[in-house]
Design an enzyme around this catalytic site. Sequence first.
Site, PDB file in Angstrom:
ATOM      1  N   LYS A 198       0.888  -1.168   0.000  1.00 11.48           N
ATOM      2  CA  LYS A 198       0.000   0.000   0.000  1.00 11.48           C
ATOM      3  C   LYS A 198       0.920   1.211   0.000  1.00 11.48           C
ATOM      4  CE  LYS A 198      -3.349   2.216   3.147  1.00 11.48           C
ATOM      5  NZ  LYS A 198      -4.012   2.037   4.461  1.00 11.48           N
TER       6      LYS A 198
ATOM      7  N   CYS B 168      -2.498   5.152  -2.360  1.00  7.78           N
ATOM      8  CA  CYS B 168      -3.128   5.766  -1.195  1.00  7.78           C
ATOM      9  C   CYS B 168      -2.492   7.141  -1.039  1.00  7.78           C
ATOM     10  CB  CYS B 168      -2.862   4.909   0.050  1.00  7.78           C
ATOM     11  SG  CYS B 168      -3.541   5.573   1.576  1.00  7.78           S
TER      12      CYS B 168
ATOM     13  N   ASP C   1      -6.360   8.915  -9.200  1.00  2.00           N
ATOM     14  CA  ASP C   1      -6.388   9.425 -10.569  1.00  2.00           C
ATOM     15  C   ASP C   1      -5.891   8.350 -11.528  1.00  2.00           C
ATOM     16  OD1 ASP C   1      -3.404   9.690 -10.879  1.00  2.00           O
ATOM     17  OD2 ASP C   1      -3.689  11.107  -9.242  1.00  2.00           O
TER      18      ASP C   1
ATOM     19  N   GLU D  89     -21.385 -12.225  14.244  1.00  2.27           N
ATOM     20  CA  GLU D  89     -20.755 -11.351  13.239  1.00  2.27           C
ATOM     21  C   GLU D  89     -19.669 -12.106  12.474  1.00  2.27           C
ATOM     22  OE1 GLU D  89     -21.225  -6.841  15.002  1.00  2.27           O
ATOM     23  OE2 GLU D  89     -19.770  -8.175  15.948  1.00  2.27           O
TER      24      GLU D  89
HETATM   25  C1  DGJ Z   1      -3.170   7.312   5.707  1.00  3.73           C
HETATM   26  C2  DGJ Z   1      -3.885   6.150   5.104  1.00  3.73           C
HETATM   27  O1  DGJ Z   1      -4.944   6.584   4.304  1.00  3.73           O
HETATM   28  C3  DGJ Z   1      -4.355   5.233   6.200  1.00  3.73           C
HETATM   29  O2  DGJ Z   1      -5.113   4.195   5.673  1.00  3.73           O
HETATM   30  C4  DGJ Z   1      -3.163   4.717   6.927  1.00  3.73           C
HETATM   31  O3  DGJ Z   1      -2.390   3.918   6.071  1.00  3.73           O
HETATM   32  C5  DGJ Z   1      -2.339   5.866   7.474  1.00  3.73           C
HETATM   33  N1  DGJ Z   1      -2.029   6.833   6.443  1.00  3.73           N
HETATM   34  C6  DGJ Z   1      -1.071   5.376   8.082  1.00  3.73           C
HETATM   35  O4  DGJ Z   1      -0.244   6.395   8.488  1.00  3.73           O
END
Ligand code: DGJ
Length: 720
Positions: free
Chosen positions: A469, A519, A527, A607
Site C-alpha cells: 500500500k 493511497c 487518478d 458477526e
Molecule cells: C493514511 C492512510 O490513508 C491510512 O489508511 C493509513 O495507512 C495511514 N495513512 C497510516 O499512516
Amino acid sequence: MKEIINLHTRHTTCQMGVTEDGFLLQLYYGARVRGKMDYLLTYHDRGFSGVPFCRGTDRTFSPDVLPQVYPCRGSGDFRTTALSVEDENGVSGCDLRYRACRRLPGKYSLEGLPAVYADPSEAETVEIDLADDRLGLRVTLRFGILYDLDVITRSVCLTNTSDRPLTLTRAASLCLDLPESDYDLIHLPGRYGFERVPERSPLTQGRILYESRRGHSGHAQNPFAILAGRHTTETAGCCYGLMFVYSGNFAIEAEKDPLAQTRLLMGIQPEAFAWTLMPGDAFETPEAVTAMTGDGLGALSHIFHDLVRGHICRGPWRDMPRPVLINNWEATYFDFNGKKILDIARQAADLGIEMMVLDDGWFGCRQSDMSSLGDWYVNEEKLGGSLKDLADQVHGLGMKFGLWIEPEMISEDSDLYRAHPDWAFKIPGKDPVRSRFQLALDFSREEIVDAVFEQIAAVIEGAGVDYVKIDANRSLSDIYTAAEGRQNAGAVSHRYILGVYRFLSKLLDRFPGLLMEGCCGGGGRFDAGMLYYTPQIWCSDNTDAVERLFIQYGTSFAYPVSAVGAHVSIVPSHQTGRVTPFNTRALTAMAGSFGYELDPACLSEEEKNEVRRQITCFKTLWPLIHRGIYDRLTAPSGDVAAWSFVSRDQSEALLCAVVRTVHFNVPVTLIHLRGLDPEADYKVEETGQLIGGDALMQGGWPLPMATEDYQAFSWHLVRV
Ligand code: DGJ
C-alpha cells in the site's frame, strides 16, 4: 479548408480543418457525422477581436472567436490559451501554423509517463505538426483513437528547433472548443475524508478553474470533469468526459466566451509552471482523454470504467480477483507488535480472509507519525522477530502478506534525514512547512528515488511481500531542489511526479507479481495516472458506510469499482461515530476492492459467521461486481442510495440499495433497473419471483419498507 482531418470512433467524430493560410481549427466534436463540418463556421466582423496580419483587409477571421485546436498566447486569441511560450527576453508572441499530418497504426505511448495503451488492432494515432518558424517551435499534437470505446486521447510534444532557450509557461494537454455553451460542468470536489462528491453547475460567462496546486492531484479536486447538456441525465443526453492521466498539479478550465462558445482546457497547472527548453529539447505533456456520448452520464461512466479497467490498469492483477484483505490500521493504529498482527491474521484466516496487510509503524523507530519515514528497515524489536518470520507465519496460514510504505516522505527524526538533510524539499535559509510532522523527499532527483527504492525493494524481497500500500501523507511545499540547473517550483513538481512514476515502474519491473494499492491519506491521489501502476487505490480514510455511499457514488463517475479500495470497519465509526448495520457496511465495501479494517477479536460469533458469509458472497459475485456494468440507480443525497451490476451477457445482475433514513408509512420506492435483457425473465434468488427484464427496467422493483436507518438490501437476479 485546405484539409479536413477526421478522428472517427464508432459513435463519435472529432473533426479539424486547416485553412489556406495554415490555421488549425476545431470544426466539430460530437455524435458521429459523415461530411465536412466547416459550414458551421460563420465569419463576422467582431470588434476588438484581433485578425492575423496575413488576412489583410478581411476583418472576419479572428482566432479570438473561431474554434481552435491548440490556441497559443499572442495569436490574437484573448481567451484562455493552451500554450504560452516565452523567448529568452520574456516575449511571448506565438503564431502556430499547420505543417503536416500523419496517421500511424496503434496507440502512441509516452516516455516516463502513464498513458492509455491498446492493442495495435484496437487503436490508431494521428499526429499533427504545427510550427512557429520565427520562434523556432514545433508542436506535435498526438491523438490516440480507441475506435470501439469512443475514446480519443491527447498529448502534445513541444520541441525547441531554435538556437536559443524557449520557456513554456503553459502547455495544456487538451483544448476543446465547442460552438455552444448551454452546458453544465460536473466535477468531483471534496476534502480529506470526503473525496469526489460531485457538483454540477451551469457555465456562465467567464472562466471556471478546478485545480490542484498541492503537488498531488489531491482530495479537494479530481483530474476529471464532465461537460453535460443542461438536461442530460443518467440515462439520456449529450455529455463529454475529460480525464487527465496524471497525478500532480493540474488545471481544468472551462470558459464561456462573450459569444457564448465553450472552451475546455486540461493540463498541468500553469501557475508557477515554467519549463525551459534548450535548443533541441522536447517536452511531452501528460495525457488527457476525452469521450463523448449522447446516451447520458451512465453511458459516459461505462466508457471510462472500461477504459481504466482495460486500457490504463495493467499487470497480472488487472483481471484477477483481488485478495479479500484485512488491514490493521483501524484495528491498532501504531499500537501493535508481531504477536498482535499474527493474532489478527490467524482470526482473519479462520474467517476466510485472504491477505493480511501490515500498515504504518513496522519500520525504523516508528511509534507515532512523528518519526522514521525514510528508515525502511524493519523494527524487529517491535515485531518481536524479523519481518520474514512474520510474513512466513502469515503465509503459513494460507494468506498473502501485504505491507504499507510511504516512499516519498521523510521524517526529520530519521537516520535518512540525519545523513541527507538536503534530500528533503526545503528552501535554503527558510524553515520548511511541516505537515503531519513530515517533509517530502525531492523525488525530482533520480539518485534519491533510487536510494529509497533499493531500501524498500530489499524489504519486499527479504520478507516475500505480496502487496504494498503506497501512501503519501502530505502536500508538497518548500519546493526547491539541490539538483543542478535552472528549476522553478512548477517544473520541479512535474519532475517529482515523474520520479514517483519512476519509482512505481521500478517496483513493477523488479516484482512483476506485486499487487500495489495507491493511497494518499485515503483518496488524495485517486487518478488515472496512479491507476496505470496501482490497479486499486484506497478510496478514503473515511470508512463510515453512509459517508462511503457518497464518496463511492462520486468516484464512480470516472473510475470503476475494481479500482476502489473499500473496507468494512467497526461501529461506532472511528470517523463519524455513526452506528450502521454490519450488512450495510459489507454491501457498501463490496462495491470496491473488498476488505476489512478491524480487529476480528471485536466481533461476536454471529458477526464472524456473517463475515464468512460476506466473503463467500463477494467471491461468488466477484466477476459480476468487478467485470460487470455498474450503474448509479439513484443519488445517495435522497433517502435511498441504489446501484447495480449487470453482467456483460445480461445473464445476471446484483441490485443493491441502502435506505438512509427510515420513515413511517412512506410511499413505496420503485428502483428502475438498467441494462437487463428486456426479452428475458429473471429469477430473484432471494424471493423466488420470476420477473421480466423489461418489467424490472420499465416498472421498477419495489423496495421493502425499511425498519431501521441505513438498512441495506440486495437482490441477485439470474436470467432463466
Ligand atoms: C493514511 C492512510 O490513508 C491510512 O489508511 C493509513 O495507512 C495511514 N495513512 C497510516 O499512516
